[in-house]
Design an enzyme around this catalytic site. Sequence first.
Site, PDB file in Angstrom:
ATOM      1  N   LYS A   1       1.830   7.438   3.342  1.00 41.59           N
ATOM      2  CA  LYS A   1       1.207   6.118   3.301  1.00 41.59           C
ATOM      3  C   LYS A   1       0.365   5.833   4.536  1.00 41.59           C
ATOM      4  O   LYS A   1      -0.051   4.699   4.747  1.00 41.59           O
ATOM      5  CB  LYS A   1       2.290   5.033   3.176  1.00 41.59           C
ATOM      6  CG  LYS A   1       3.208   5.185   1.976  1.00 41.59           C
ATOM      7  CD  LYS A   1       4.317   4.154   2.012  1.00 41.59           C
ATOM      8  CE  LYS A   1       5.304   4.365   0.866  1.00 41.59           C
ATOM      9  NZ  LYS A   1       6.452   3.443   0.958  1.00 41.59           N
TER      10      LYS A   1
ATOM     11  N   ARG B   1      15.969  -3.389  -3.402  1.00 40.49           N
ATOM     12  CA  ARG B   1      14.546  -3.375  -3.725  1.00 40.49           C
ATOM     13  C   ARG B   1      14.346  -3.961  -5.106  1.00 40.49           C
ATOM     14  O   ARG B   1      15.047  -3.613  -6.045  1.00 40.49           O
ATOM     15  CB  ARG B   1      13.986  -1.959  -3.735  1.00 40.49           C
ATOM     16  CG  ARG B   1      13.826  -1.354  -2.380  1.00 40.49           C
ATOM     17  CD  ARG B   1      13.650   0.139  -2.554  1.00 40.49           C
ATOM     18  NE  ARG B   1      13.436   0.803  -1.287  1.00 40.49           N
ATOM     19  CZ  ARG B   1      12.248   0.913  -0.698  1.00 40.49           C
ATOM     20  NH1 ARG B   1      11.181   0.406  -1.274  1.00 40.49           N
ATOM     21  NH2 ARG B   1      12.138   1.528   0.442  1.00 40.49           N
TER      22      ARG B   1
ATOM     23  N   PRO C   1       0.812  -1.225   0.000  1.00 39.21           N
ATOM     24  CA  PRO C   1       0.000   0.000   0.000  1.00 39.21           C
ATOM     25  C   PRO C   1       0.842   1.270   0.000  1.00 39.21           C
ATOM     26  O   PRO C   1       1.685   1.463   0.870  1.00 39.21           O
ATOM     27  CB  PRO C   1      -0.843  -0.123   1.286  1.00 39.21           C
ATOM     28  CG  PRO C   1      -0.234  -1.220   2.082  1.00 39.21           C
ATOM     29  CD  PRO C   1       0.526  -2.079   1.149  1.00 39.21           C
ATOM     30  N   GLU C   2       0.619   2.082  -1.014  1.00 40.24           N
ATOM     31  CA  GLU C   2       1.321   3.357  -1.150  1.00 40.24           C
ATOM     32  C   GLU C   2       0.271   4.467  -1.187  1.00 40.24           C
ATOM     33  O   GLU C   2      -0.886   4.220  -0.875  1.00 40.24           O
ATOM     34  CB  GLU C   2       2.192   3.333  -2.420  1.00 40.24           C
ATOM     35  CG  GLU C   2       3.156   2.150  -2.419  1.00 40.24           C
ATOM     36  CD  GLU C   2       3.958   1.986  -3.709  1.00 40.24           C
ATOM     37  OE1 GLU C   2       4.173   2.992  -4.400  1.00 40.24           O
ATOM     38  OE2 GLU C   2       4.355   0.857  -4.018  1.00 40.24           O
TER      39      GLU C   2
ATOM     40  N   ARG D   1       1.726  -7.073  10.021  1.00 42.09           N
ATOM     41  CA  ARG D   1       2.884  -7.757  10.581  1.00 42.09           C
ATOM     42  C   ARG D   1       3.820  -6.707  11.144  1.00 42.09           C
ATOM     43  O   ARG D   1       4.042  -6.617  12.327  1.00 42.09           O
ATOM     44  CB  ARG D   1       3.576  -8.575   9.499  1.00 42.09           C
ATOM     45  CG  ARG D   1       2.711  -9.745   9.104  1.00 42.09           C
ATOM     46  CD  ARG D   1       3.238 -10.488   7.929  1.00 42.09           C
ATOM     47  NE  ARG D   1       2.118 -11.176   7.301  1.00 42.09           N
ATOM     48  CZ  ARG D   1       2.075 -11.523   6.040  1.00 42.09           C
ATOM     49  NH1 ARG D   1       3.072 -11.263   5.249  1.00 42.09           N
ATOM     50  NH2 ARG D   1       1.022 -12.135   5.564  1.00 42.09           N
TER      51      ARG D   1
END
Length: 269
Positions: A58, A259, A2-3, A110
């Site tokens: 975010k 990344r 999620p951005e 998490r």
Amino acid sequence: MPELPEMENYRRLLSNKLLGRRIVGVTIHRERSINVPVESFIEQTKGQTIQRIGRRGKQIIFDLENGRVLLLHLMLGGWMYLGTQEDRPDRTFQVILDFGNISLYFIGLRLGYLHLLSQEQLEEVLSHLGPEPDSPLFTSGMFSDKLRKKRGMLKPVLVDQKVFAGIGNCYSDEICFEAHLLPMRKCQELSDDELLELYLATRLVLGQATEMGGYMENPLFLGDHLTGGYDERCKVYDRGGEPCPRCGTLITKDEITSRKTFYCRGCQH
DNA sequence: AGTGAGACCCGAACGC
DNA sequence: TGCGTTCGGGTCTCAC
């Protein structure tokens, strides 16, 4: 993960459904998802109505009537569902906010969290974030000035929350693709024209992705056909080995500063 | 200042 | 079907 577009989509949809609604019950299945003792968390949230739902980068901010806020960061893989016990997904829930006929389920927290903060604590947390890419202050001049001062590669700068808030792994790749720029380009070597292209690409990609509900496909509620609409519009992210939609070259999957990174060798330079 | 490595975290997906 | 294993990544911290 999620951005900005995913979180802004959540913010808008949740605002439609939850503004003025009262939290009548709180269930904590994972204490580590919150920042205060369970009893204290429940005491300060149960009975409160949602005054406003905001977003910064975010993160989503739920304003409660007692002046406290709930700060949500989904980090990797977190998502939400708003519905009933009957239609909710078959997943484990870390936190549940009960609004009576419906509940807001927090799933996949998490490293993610739902923190109860005072206004002062909230300001301190948010003060480390760079400007919002969808604010009026986000001009091409400001954008170019910031990037010209950076010595590193394009992608690591784009995903740095202190530079701009809200861009993550997926949209940094999509923005670079839209701007025809390779993510490993050095910021300082970008021309004025390239910086402008990048600026326009940032606005276009984030704007379109937000309007189309982001790329994460789990619906927020029963009958939600908006969320996830941008998934099919992602041109390079997670499409290693597939042909580039612009030039047909196979998309490269690479790694930049640990990344996972996707780009097209054919039409990004 | 930028980069890289390690830690954090654990449910879901995967493999047999 | 069921059990053990692997994987994912944003953020923070520390070293170089």
